[in-house]
Structures are given as structure tokens and as C-alpha cells.
Design an enzyme around this catalytic site. Structure first.
Site, PDB file in Angstrom:
ATOM      1  CB  SER A 100       1.637  -0.383   8.070  1.00 45.49           C
ATOM      2  OG  SER A 100       1.319   1.039   8.093  1.00 45.49           O
ATOM      3  CG  LEU A 101       5.816  -5.667  10.679  1.00 45.76           C
ATOM      4  CD1 LEU A 101       6.645  -5.818   9.508  1.00 45.76           C
ATOM      5  CD2 LEU A 101       6.661  -5.919  11.838  1.00 45.76           C
ATOM      6  CG  HIS A 102      -0.332  -3.581  10.520  1.00 37.92           C
ATOM      7  ND1 HIS A 102      -0.413  -2.752  11.577  1.00 37.92           N
ATOM      8  CD2 HIS A 102      -0.690  -2.695   9.708  1.00 37.92           C
ATOM      9  CE1 HIS A 102      -0.507  -1.563  11.345  1.00 37.92           C
ATOM     10  NE2 HIS A 102      -0.712  -1.649  10.100  1.00 37.92           N
ATOM     11  CG  ASN A 108      -9.308   3.253  15.899  1.00 33.65           C
ATOM     12  OD1 ASN A 108      -9.328   3.493  16.884  1.00 33.65           O
ATOM     13  ND2 ASN A 108      -7.966   3.704  15.587  1.00 33.65           N
ATOM     14  CB  SER A 158       2.694   5.807   7.984  1.00 28.97           C
ATOM     15  OG  SER A 158       2.538   4.494   8.002  1.00 28.97           O
ATOM     16  CB  CYS A 214      -4.874  -2.634   4.209  1.00 25.47           C
ATOM     17  SG  CYS A 214      -3.415  -2.232   3.738  1.00 25.47           S
ATOM     18  CB  CYS A 223      -5.505   3.615  -0.098  1.00 26.79           C
ATOM     19  SG  CYS A 223      -3.987   2.966  -0.190  1.00 26.79           S
ATOM     20  N   GLY A 228      -4.386   7.155   2.059  1.00 20.03           N
ATOM     21  CA  GLY A 228      -3.410   6.953   0.743  1.00 20.03           C
ATOM     22  C   GLY A 228      -1.934   6.417   1.322  1.00 20.03           C
ATOM     23  CB  CYS A 239      -7.180   0.108   6.192  1.00 22.07           C
ATOM     24  SG  CYS A 239      -7.125   2.104   5.759  1.00 22.07           S
ATOM     25  CB  CYS A 247      -3.007  12.803  10.884  1.00 22.83           C
ATOM     26  SG  CYS A 247      -3.100  11.158  10.067  1.00 22.83           S
ATOM     27  CB  CYS A 271      -5.208   5.150  13.166  1.00 18.41           C
ATOM     28  SG  CYS A 271      -3.410   5.717  12.793  1.00 18.41           S
TER      29      CYS A 271
END
Ligand code: SAH
Ligand code: SF4
Length: 382
Positions: A240-242, A317, A218, A127, A123, A186, A130, A116, A360
Site C-alpha cells: 500500500s504505497l499511496h 472509498n 497486502s 491510516c 487494525c 488488519g 481507512c 478478501c 476496500c
């Protein structure tokens, strides 16, 4: 500050050929020299020009005076009880003398090994679920810095072909890293050119040779760049819909206010090369009482109709101070069940490397986590 030599890592093949001119390689020989050096760097994993025995000593000397093959520095390597490894990598100082740090994670599984990698320091998209999005320092990684993450991982895993040939534990595929995902720190589509150059290098058949079908980009949904990425990079796509309504997605991913769900899905429908064997992965982080209801699951099925898709359910997470909780396990199972019954393979991603904060959305450089005072104290003590 000492002037650092130009790195040859991360240059595209035409750029590498041009760089040969700086070492006075005659024009007619540039193509040949560039492909020799390419193989040493990306097939052998060379870190020194001395090893390049098919290049005359004088030229090797000259190359080493002008160019560098140095890797960025590994600050720490952490190995989780489940085998996940996380490297904290210190980048070369930029023109302001700032040496930022990024994280790269290797996740071994029974049938694959996934690396990964990060595309930015921090970033800009912030969000709300995150940890990377809370980091103040942000800059794009260069192509060199993106490719170097793969080189560093291959070094650490002793994965170069000549090393694997001697390794009794080498998997049948001859690789520990079978997949690369741009899911670290990022937003890769905000760093389009460098990500394109780097993934082109990683997939090149004369070097690392990792198929583009095994690389996944992604994105949080940078609509204008999605189709272009498909055309120009040709990687697998993850979105990344979420959330299944704009109201909730606006809350989680501020970029949704600019590019709402319908536009993201339209771009997905136009992603080149989609078929049942090449599906888009929709990532869906499970957040307690926010996006995890039966109605959400049913809406998700409706939204994905007519797109070759799979869904990846990610248990949230948490990180220190994070404003959400992970959904209950029962909820996650029920959600997955509705998707499965509608024909979507929707594995729940098992959190890996939690004990080393490698999961993640937890990536955030350690130095940035320190307060200014702590950082100064640390620097003094070094
Ligand atoms: N910026 C890109 C890629 C990096 S994030 C993107 O957003 O897609 C990689 C994945 O981790 C994304 O799906 C992101 O939504 C998810 N993620 C971020 N924070 C998370 C968290 N705390 N728990 C679980 N997944 C998270
Ligand atoms: Fe950036 Fe992706 Fe994190 Fe959003 S989820 S802040 S886009 S890294």
C-alpha cells in the site's frame, strides 16, 4: 462459561498429528489419521466427525468428544447488486468472553473470483483514509479464524469439489474462489505466524489446494517482515504505497514515519522470486488534490524503476466522516495514462460492493459501529 472444545481447524499438519495423541491414537497411526482428517476437513469441507467413514466409529466418537470442527457464526450475509458478497462473522468468545466480529468479502469477476480475508479484528495502524483503522478493538486472528473465512465462503458458495461436480454453473476451473487476498481488516505482517500457518493450510495440495501464486498479502509496509514473508510464506506481495513523498505518506500512513518510502522500496527489491511474471502490486488510493497530480504520477514511475511492478489505482472509498475525497475521474485517467505510457499496467480498480460497504478500506465490524448505548439496547432486544 462452557469450556469450548479445541478446534482442529487451523492446526498445521505436525500440530494435527500431535493432537491425535490427545485422542489416544497410537503413535504409529497418528500420521495416517491426521492426513485422513485433513482431507475430510479441507478437501470435503466436513463439519462433523460422523462423516469420516474411513475412521472407526469408536475413534470418531472420541474425536468428537475432545475436538470441534465448528465454523464461526455468520451474523449476516449481504449480497450486492453486482454479485459481491459480504459476510459478517462472529468469532468464538475469547478468554475475556468477548465475541468480536470480522468481515470477509467475495468478489466475482468474469475471469476470477477473489476472496478478501481479514487478518486482525480492527487494525492498530490507524491510516487516516481507512475505516478499519478507526476501530478501537484490535486483536490478531488465530490461524483457525483466518482459515475459517475460506471454509465459510466455500460452504456458502457450495464450492467443495463434490458439490461443484454436480453444479452446472461451476466455472471451468472448478472453483468460484480462484484468488485469496489478505486485504480485509488488519495488517497481516503484524500477525505473521498465524497468517503463515493459515496460508500454508489454504495452499496445501491435499486440501483446498489454492496455489500461493494466487494468494496476495497486502501490507502497509512493515519493512522488517517483508523479505521474511517472501521467504517463509512465498505469497504474491502488494504494497500500500499511496504516496510518492514521505511528507504525504506520513500523513496517510503513520507507519511511514518508522519505515519511510525508501526502506519499503528497498525491501521490495529484495523480495524473493521477483521477475516479470511475478511482480509486486503497488496499491495507490486516489485522493483528491493530495496524491493525484501529474508530478505524483511521474515520481511514482521513478520510484518503481528497477522493481518488477504493477500499479493498482484504487478510487478512494469514502466512509461516514472520512476526511478525504476521491479524485476526479479525469485526474485518475490522466494518472493512469502516465503510468501506462511508462510501461506499467495500471488498471483502475472498479469499486465493488459499494452498496453493502464491502469495498476496500470500508470494512469495520457492524457491532463496533454501534455506540455502547445502542449495543446494549440491541443485546436486550435479542
Ligand atoms: N493492512 C493492509 C491490508 C488491508 S487494507 C494494508 O494496508 O495494505 C487493504 C487495502 O485497502 C490497502 O491497500 C489499503 O490501503 C486500502 N484502503 C484502505 N482504506 C481505503 C479506502 N477508504 N478507500 C480505498 N482503499 C482503501
Ligand atoms: Fe490497517 Fe491497512 Fe487500514 Fe492502514 S490501510 S489502517 S494498515 S487495514
Amino acid at each position: 462459561m462452557p469450556v469450548s472444545k479445541q478446534s482442529l481447524i487451523g492446526l498445521t499438519m505436525p500440530q494435527l498429528r500431535d493432537a491425535m495423541a490427545l485422542a489416544d491414537v497410537p503413535e504409529k497411526q497418528r500420521r495416517m489419521r491426521a492426513s485422513q482428517i485433513w482431507q475430510w476437513i479441507y478437501f470435503r469441507g466436513s463439519t462433523s466427525f460422523d462423516e469420516m467413514t474411513n475412521i472407526a466409529r469408536d475413534l470418531r466418537q472420541k474425536l468428537s468428544e475432545i475436538f470441534s470442527l465448528d465454523r464461526p457464526e455468520i451474523v449476516t450475509e449481504q449480497i450486492s447488486s453486482d454479485g459481491t458478497r459480504k459476510w459478517l462473522i462472529r468469532l468464538r468468545p475469547d478468554q475475556h468472553g468477548r465475541a468480536e466480529e470480522i468481515e470477509t468479502v467475495y468478489i466475482p469477476e468474469a475471469d476470477r473470483g477473489t476472496l478478501c480475508i481479514s487478518s486482525q479484528v480492527g487494525c492498530t495502524l490507524a491510516c487516516t483514509f481507512c475505516h478499519t483503522g478507526t476501530q478501537k478493538l484490535v486483536r490478531n486472528l488465530t490461524s483457525e479464524e483466518i482459515v475459517s473465512q475460506v471454509l465459510i465462503a466455500r460452504d456458502a458458495l457450495k464450492e467443495w469439489p463434490h458439490q461443484m461436480a454436480m453444479n452446472p454453473k461451476a466455472p471451468a476451473s472448478g472453483r468460484f474462489i480462484t484468488n485469496v487476498v489478505l486485504m480485509g481488516m488488519g495488517e497481516p505482517l503484524y500477525n505473521f505466524d498465524n497468517v503463515k500457518a493459515a496460508t500454508g493450510i489454504i495452499s496445501d495440495g491435499n486440501g483446498i489446494s489454492l496455489s500461493k501464486r494466487r494468494m496476495t498479502l497486502s501490507t502497509s509496509g512493515v519493512v522488517p517482515e517483508i523479505v521474511r514473508a517472501g521467504e517463509e510464506m512465498g505469497l504474491m506481495l502488494a504494497i500500500s504505497l499511496h504516496a510518492t513523498t514521505d511528507k504525504v505518506r506520513d500523513l496517510l500512513i503513520p507507519l511511514n514515519k518508522k519505515y519511510p518510502i525508501s526502506q519499503v522500496l528497498d525491501a521490495c527489491r529484495n523480495y524473493p522470486g521477483l521477475c516479470n511474471a511475478k511482480r509486486i502490486t503497488f496499491e495507490y488510493v486516489m485522493l483528491k488534490d493530495l496524491n493525484d497530480s501529474v508530478a505524483d504520477a511521474k515520481r511514482l514511475v521513478q520510484l518503481l524503476k528497477s522493481i518488477p511492478a504493477k500499479v493498482n489505482l484504487i478510487p478512494f472509498n469514502p466512509w461516514p466522516g472520512s476526511p478525504y475525497e476521491c479524485s476526479d475521474w479525469g485526474r485518475i485517467e490522466k494518472f493512469a495514462d502516465i503510468l501506462n505510457r511508462a510501461g506499467y499496467a495500471s488498471p483502475v480498480r472498479t469499486p465493488r460492493g459499494r452498496d453493502i460497504s464491502a469495498a476496500c478500506g470500508q470494512l469495520k465490524s457492524d457491532s463496533e459501529r454501534l455506540s455502547g448505548k445502542q449495543r446494549r439496547a440491541l443485546e436486550k432486544s435479542l
